[in-house]
Design a protein around this motif. Structure first.
Motif, PDB file in Angstrom:
ATOM      1  N   ALA A  18       3.884  -0.239   3.560  1.00 41.13           N
ATOM      2  CA  ALA A  18       2.685  -1.563   3.506  1.00 41.13           C
ATOM      3  C   ALA A  18       2.977  -2.418   4.538  1.00 41.13           C
ATOM      4  O   ALA A  18       2.788  -3.383   4.768  1.00 41.13           O
ATOM      5  N   ALA A  19       4.603  -2.560   4.464  1.00 38.53           N
ATOM      6  CA  ALA A  19       4.713  -4.036   4.709  1.00 38.53           C
ATOM      7  C   ALA A  19       4.966  -4.458   6.452  1.00 38.53           C
ATOM      8  O   ALA A  19       5.500  -5.584   6.918  1.00 38.53           O
ATOM      9  N   ILE A  66      -8.936  -4.360 -15.807  1.00 42.06           N
ATOM     10  CA  ILE A  66      -9.226  -4.663 -14.535  1.00 42.06           C
ATOM     11  C   ILE A  66      -8.259  -3.666 -13.244  1.00 42.06           C
ATOM     12  O   ILE A  66      -7.104  -3.885 -13.513  1.00 42.06           O
ATOM     13  N   LEU A  67      -9.168  -3.159 -12.448  1.00 41.38           N
ATOM     14  CA  LEU A  67      -8.330  -2.991 -11.122  1.00 41.38           C
ATOM     15  C   LEU A  67      -8.563  -2.855  -9.452  1.00 41.38           C
ATOM     16  O   LEU A  67     -10.130  -3.222  -9.515  1.00 41.38           O
ATOM     17  N   PRO A  68      -7.831  -4.322  -9.542  1.00 45.67           N
ATOM     18  CA  PRO A  68      -8.147  -4.881  -7.982  1.00 45.67           C
ATOM     19  C   PRO A  68      -8.019  -3.587  -7.324  1.00 45.67           C
ATOM     20  O   PRO A  68      -7.290  -3.235  -7.143  1.00 45.67           O
ATOM     21  N   TRP A  69      -8.864  -3.948  -6.309  1.00 44.53           N
ATOM     22  CA  TRP A  69      -8.643  -3.510  -4.924  1.00 44.53           C
ATOM     23  C   TRP A  69      -7.488  -3.307  -3.555  1.00 44.53           C
ATOM     24  O   TRP A  69      -6.774  -4.906  -3.672  1.00 44.53           O
ATOM     25  N   ALA A  70      -6.786  -2.836  -2.858  1.00 49.03           N
ATOM     26  CA  ALA A  70      -6.414  -3.181  -2.340  1.00 49.03           C
ATOM     27  C   ALA A  70      -6.111  -3.995  -1.140  1.00 49.03           C
ATOM     28  O   ALA A  70      -7.579  -3.916  -0.682  1.00 49.03           O
ATOM     29  N   SER A  71      -5.634  -4.767  -1.417  1.00 47.42           N
ATOM     30  CA  SER A  71      -5.769  -6.189  -0.565  1.00 47.42           C
ATOM     31  C   SER A  71      -4.846  -5.748   1.156  1.00 47.42           C
ATOM     32  O   SER A  71      -4.551  -5.006   1.214  1.00 47.42           O
ATOM     33  N   SER A  72      -6.234  -6.584   2.016  1.00 46.69           N
ATOM     34  CA  SER A  72      -5.638  -6.524   3.285  1.00 46.69           C
ATOM     35  C   SER A  72      -4.333  -7.852   3.755  1.00 46.69           C
ATOM     36  O   SER A  72      -4.006  -7.199   4.884  1.00 46.69           O
ATOM     37  N   ASN A 109      -8.874  -2.299  11.698  1.00 46.75           N
ATOM     38  CA  ASN A 109      -8.755  -3.392  12.172  1.00 46.75           C
ATOM     39  C   ASN A 109     -10.487  -2.979  12.576  1.00 46.75           C
ATOM     40  O   ASN A 109     -10.337  -2.714  14.233  1.00 46.75           O
ATOM     41  N   LEU A 110     -11.771  -3.813  12.404  1.00 49.76           N
ATOM     42  CA  LEU A 110     -12.424  -3.285  13.482  1.00 49.76           C
ATOM     43  C   LEU A 110     -13.262  -4.785  14.354  1.00 49.76           C
ATOM     44  O   LEU A 110     -14.009  -4.776  14.972  1.00 49.76           O
ATOM     45  N   ALA A 168      -0.916   0.264  15.819  1.00 47.53           N
ATOM     46  CA  ALA A 168      -1.058  -1.931  15.213  1.00 47.53           C
ATOM     47  C   ALA A 168      -1.301  -2.404  14.725  1.00 47.53           C
ATOM     48  O   ALA A 168      -1.111  -3.386  14.079  1.00 47.53           O
ATOM     49  N   ALA A 169      -2.800  -3.002  14.321  1.00 50.84           N
ATOM     50  CA  ALA A 169      -3.111  -3.839  14.275  1.00 50.84           C
ATOM     51  C   ALA A 169      -4.252  -3.667  12.726  1.00 50.84           C
ATOM     52  O   ALA A 169      -4.542  -4.718  12.240  1.00 50.84           O
ATOM     53  N   GLY A 170      -4.298  -2.451  12.240  1.00 49.01           N
ATOM     54  CA  GLY A 170      -4.609  -2.353  11.020  1.00 49.01           C
ATOM     55  C   GLY A 170      -3.419  -2.547   9.937  1.00 49.01           C
ATOM     56  O   GLY A 170      -1.979  -2.681  10.088  1.00 49.01           O
ATOM     57  N   VAL A 171      -4.140  -2.141   9.049  1.00 50.53           N
ATOM     58  CA  VAL A 171      -2.672  -2.276   7.215  1.00 50.53           C
ATOM     59  C   VAL A 171      -2.444  -1.060   6.223  1.00 50.53           C
ATOM     60  O   VAL A 171      -4.019  -0.380   6.764  1.00 50.53           O
ATOM     61  N   ILE A 172      -1.437  -1.015   5.955  1.00 54.38           N
ATOM     62  CA  ILE A 172      -1.498   0.328   4.821  1.00 54.38           C
ATOM     63  C   ILE A 172      -0.604  -0.294   3.739  1.00 54.38           C
ATOM     64  O   ILE A 172      -0.596  -1.062   3.686  1.00 54.38           O
ATOM     65  N   ARG A 173      -1.779  -0.851   3.065  1.00 53.16           N
ATOM     66  CA  ARG A 173      -1.884  -1.535   1.659  1.00 53.16           C
ATOM     67  C   ARG A 173      -1.636  -0.408   0.987  1.00 53.16           C
ATOM     68  O   ARG A 173      -3.231   0.088   0.123  1.00 53.16           O
TER      69      ARG A 173
END
Length: 393
Positions: free
Chosen positions: A391-392, A137-143, A173-174, A331-336
């Motif tokens: 990501a952090a 199983i490969l989960p997708w990247a979490s936000s 972030n939409l 600044a409002a988005g994420v890199i995971r």
């Protein structure tokens, strides 16, 4: 609902509390359905993604047996997983693979974690215990900072498997106003967008009939760059033929003085829209058409879908692409990161054969990348694998 296998009661899968999340999996029923029925049902899932669609999987992995499996609680569909059963080399056995799965129908449900855990439990019973296969199983990247889906798999006895060389995914972030979104962009990205807006560019939301123009632009770009294409681009005709507008990708163009200079295909189902493919011509770079294109795609997705995030994908190791996407995430988005594959088998021999098959595949892919970089030095990654994970932030 058309059924191709008897409904499998999951009473054998006793709820098992996760040592890390403290969540016990609910007892769920499992049902195999036809591919067309599967795509119809999952169109309304919060976690729907193109890799889990039957119309995508049957083209992308023709050598695997697709098993679209819905999960029910009290007779109501609560989630599902497209599981691909693949034969091992020399037909020594089979492995069961689920990418970006299992999916929740309602990710905001109070029982979402317990339902997810129950789906994992039921998959372990069916594929590992009953069939004797290795389940991958490969989960997708979490936000979120912690990927709870991956943590749950590890707590249930799954082992870490293969990992992408450059695993980070870039998510915008939409749910911001225009002013908030522009302030979120990195200063350099915002400056390039300002210049693009003065270049006389025109944004266009195209109909599916415009796919021919995109394909011509994509083919010309591929010929110009001479990069080996290991993507799933061969699935595009099937995706664009989907009748359900919830699942069919959206097509966007940017023109300059009537000439098509950039285009993009976007998957928009569920809570996460995904950038699938893009194409540009030689004029796009000096015109900064990419900035203009993505700015308007962000606004269109915000105003016309329920998606919370715009997943830009990865970088394939190119520093310039990293800088472009990082600036857009702002600044409002994420890199995971996409987590490693998680593998589980009830029987040692099944695990040994499955893990060995994955190791062999990884070796072949690594050799192919090295050969490709020799043949075309421009395809060599320029992003350091040892760079700190952003990501952090």
């Amino acid at each position: 609902m058309s059924v191709i296998a008897d409904r499998m009661a999951a009473e054998k899968a006793a709820p098992v509390p996760s040592r890390r999340s403290g969540v016990a999996g609910l007892r769920l029923e499992s049902e195999l359905v036809e591919g067309a029925e599967w795509d119809r049902v999952i169109a309304g899932f919060d976690d729907v993604c193109q890799e889990q669609m039957h119309v995508f999987a049957k083209r992308r992995w023709p050598g695997a047996v697709q098993e679209p499996r819905l999960f029910l609680l009290g007779g109501e569909v609560v989630g599902g997983a497209m599981v691909m059963v693949q034969p091992l080399p020399l037909r020594l056995g089979e492995i069961a693979v689920a990418k970006w799965a299992p999916m929740l129908k309602d990710a905001s449900s109070p029982d979402a974690d317990a339902i997810h855990a129950g789906m994992v439990d039921a998959m372990m019973v069916e594929y590992a215990d009953r069939r004797g296969q290795m389940l991958s199983i490969l989960p997708w990247a979490s936000s979120t900072p912690v990927n709870t889906a991956y943590e749950r798999l590890i707590s249930r006895g799954f082992r870490r498997g293969s990992r992408l060389l450059f695993p980070n995914r870039y998510m915008v972030n939409l749910r911001l106003s225009d002013d908030e979104q522009r302030r979120s962009f990195d200063q350099a990205w915002r400056r390039q967008l300002n210049k693009a807006e003065k270049a006389g560019l025109v944004f266009e939301h195209a109909t599916p009939e415009g796919i021919g123009a995109f394909e011509a632009l994509y083919a010309a770009m591929s010929e110009r760059k001479q990069f080996a294409d290991h993507s799933a681009y061969e699935t595009v005709p099937d995706l664009m033929d989907i009748e359900d507008p919830q699942l069919r990708p959206e097509l966007f163009f940017v023109r300059h003085q009537g000439e098509l200079v950039a285009g993009a295909l976007i998957f928009k189902g569920g809570e996460r829209a995904v950038y699938l493919y893009g194409a540009t011509n030689d004029k796009a770079l000096p015109l900064r058409a990419g900035y203009f294109l993505h700015w308007h795609i962000i606004r269109w997705l915000r105003d016309n879908t329920r998606a919370r995030w715009y997943d830009l994908g990865g970088t394939d190791g190119f520093q310039g692409l990293h800088q472009f996407k990082k600036g857009m995430v702002g600044a409002a988005g994420v890199i995971r990161p996409v987590p490693p594959v998680a593998n589980y088998a009830s029987r040692p021999l099944a695990y040994m054969m499955g893990a060995g098959a994955f190791a062999g595949r990884d070796f072949v892919q690594h050799a192919r990348r090295i050969l490709g970089s020799w043949l075309n030095p421009r395809s060599r990654p320029t992003q350091s694998r040892g760079a700190p994970d952003e990501a952090a932030r």
